[in-house]
Design an enzyme around this catalytic site. Structure first.
Site, short mmCIF file in Angstrom:
data_model
loop_
_atom_site.label_atom_id
_atom_site.label_comp_id
_atom_site.label_asym_id
_atom_site.label_seq_id
_atom_site.Cartn_x
_atom_site.Cartn_y
_atom_site.Cartn_z
N CYS A 37 12.44 69.04 -24.25
CA CYS A 37 12.64 68.15 -25.40
C CYS A 37 11.46 68.21 -26.37
O CYS A 37 10.37 68.66 -26.03
CB CYS A 37 12.78 66.70 -24.94
SG CYS A 37 14.08 66.36 -23.77
N CYS A 41 11.68 62.77 -28.64
CA CYS A 41 13.04 62.56 -28.14
C CYS A 41 13.27 61.09 -27.79
O CYS A 41 12.42 60.46 -27.14
CB CYS A 41 13.27 63.42 -26.90
SG CYS A 41 14.97 63.32 -26.26
N CYS A 68 17.44 70.29 -24.87
CA CYS A 68 18.06 68.96 -24.84
C CYS A 68 19.12 68.86 -25.94
O CYS A 68 18.89 69.25 -27.08
CB CYS A 68 16.98 67.90 -25.05
SG CYS A 68 17.60 66.21 -25.25
N CYS A 71 17.85 65.60 -28.58
CA CYS A 71 16.84 65.78 -29.63
C CYS A 71 16.87 67.19 -30.23
O CYS A 71 16.15 67.47 -31.18
CB CYS A 71 15.44 65.49 -29.08
SG CYS A 71 14.83 66.69 -27.87
#
Length: 356
Positions: A37, A41, A68, A71
């Site tokens: 991430c 995030c 991810c 994000c």
């Protein structure tokens, strides 16, 4: 733009604070989920011991983490550069396709421009990103006992020669050279710091290296040449044991490795490797200190060479050796990994002290 990452505690504090100062400059891979991430995030924050920080998305991908979906760490670069967005979308639609420069030209793109853009945004080229996604599938297929042609198709390679070449670059061996009757068996172990290749016989672990280590192909070829029965695919008991010990290690529970080891080296190299195993987790030594302790004070360079020749990463802890001034130096798996291994062990040592 690449920059030197601060220590993991600083980055973890930035993660908790969703500090935008690190946007595009640092990323976190979460070992409990296998996802990486941006530090901003909005998802629930992971525990510190499950966090591994990287300077680029490419480093996250090479370490085995997936982007991810909340994000979208790859999307920032994609929004900034329509060309990147176009190629990421194309890769998602055809993940098993063997992308080449001709495909980029056919899309009206200049390969050198694509190469520069992806390296700037992700720390790796578009073709490297696509290749990384495919090779793991080929390894898994071969391990399952399928023929080379099946692994080639599973990995998305149209050409048998291209698959053999790519596989050989990863392992040092052509896929057809792995034997079904071999005494040494290779398998893939996932860790939070990237995939590792383990080679064991029924009784001992012979090799354990990060899959992206440049010396791995040479080490595999040398190991195969030294064994009359060659190398095959499989997971003998020592590989199972070290995989479990690595799981406990990376989860911060134990730094004890009891897997039986085969140390392939000269008498002096074996003495250095045995010494390394005696360095407690959380402590470090210098090359000169090791040479002195071994009764060879003038052999500092020989100690350094023996350290570099170690082919049992983590379990023979060559990462615990620093230069005389205490700085990081000379780790084939990458200095970022060496730093993280030292941090993991420092935390383990502190936990032992608290427990006591």
């Amino acid at each position: 733009m690449m920059f030197d990452l601060p220590d993991s505690k600083t980055l973890y504090a930035a993660l908790l604070a969703r500090d935008e100062a690190y946007e595009g400059r640092a990323y976190v891979g979460v070992s409990s989920t296998g996802i990486f991430c941006r530090l901003t995030c909005p998802a629930r924050k992971p525990k510190f011991e499950n966090c591994h920080f990287f300077a680029t998305p490419g480093a996250c991908i090479e370490a085995g983490f997936r982007a991810c979906k909340r994000c979208t760490p790859l999307a920032a670069a994609a929004r900034e550069d329509p060309m990147v967005q176009r190629l990421l979308t194309a890769l998602d639609k055809r993940p098993a396709y063997r992308w080449g420069e001709a495909d980029l030209v056919a899309m009206g793109l200049d390969p050198s421009t694509v190469r520069r853009s992806f390296r700037r945004h992700f720390g790796m080229t578009f073709l490297d990103m696509a290749r990384q996604r495919r090779l793991r599938e080929g390894f898994t297929t071969l391990k399952a006992g399928e023929p080379v042609i099946a692994a080639q198709i599973e990995a998305g390679f149209d050409s048998p020669s291209a698959f053999r070449a790519a596989f050989a670059r990863l392992t040092g061996l052509a896929p057809g050279s792995f034997r079904s009757d071999a005494l040494l068996l290779a398998d893939w172990i996932d860790t939070p710091l990237g995939a590792m290749i383990a080679v064991s016989c029924a009784h001992r672990l012979h090799l354990l290296e990060f899959a992206d280590r440049k010396a791995l192909p040479r080490e595999m070829a040398r190991l195969q040449a030294s064994q009359p029965g060659g190398i095959g695919f499989g997971r003998p008991a020592p590989t199972d044991q070290v995989a479990e010990e690595l799981r406990l290690y990376f989860s911060g529970k134990s730094a004890h490795f009891k897997t039986p080891l085969a140390l392939h080296g000269t008498a002096f190299q074996r003495a250095v490797w045995t010494y390394l195993q005696g360095i407690p987790a959380g402590e470090t030594r210098s090359y000169s200190q090791i040479a002195t302790d071994l009764g060879r004070p003038s052999a500092t360079r020989a100690v350094a060479r023996a350290n570099g020749a170690n082919q049992l990463a983590v379990v023979v802890p060559c990462h615990r050796v620093l230069s005389a001034d205490g700085s990081l130096t000379g780790y084939g798996g990458g200095l970022w990994r060496k730093q993280r291994l030292i941090e993991i062990e420092a935390q383990l040592a502190r936990s032992r002290g608290t427990a006591a």
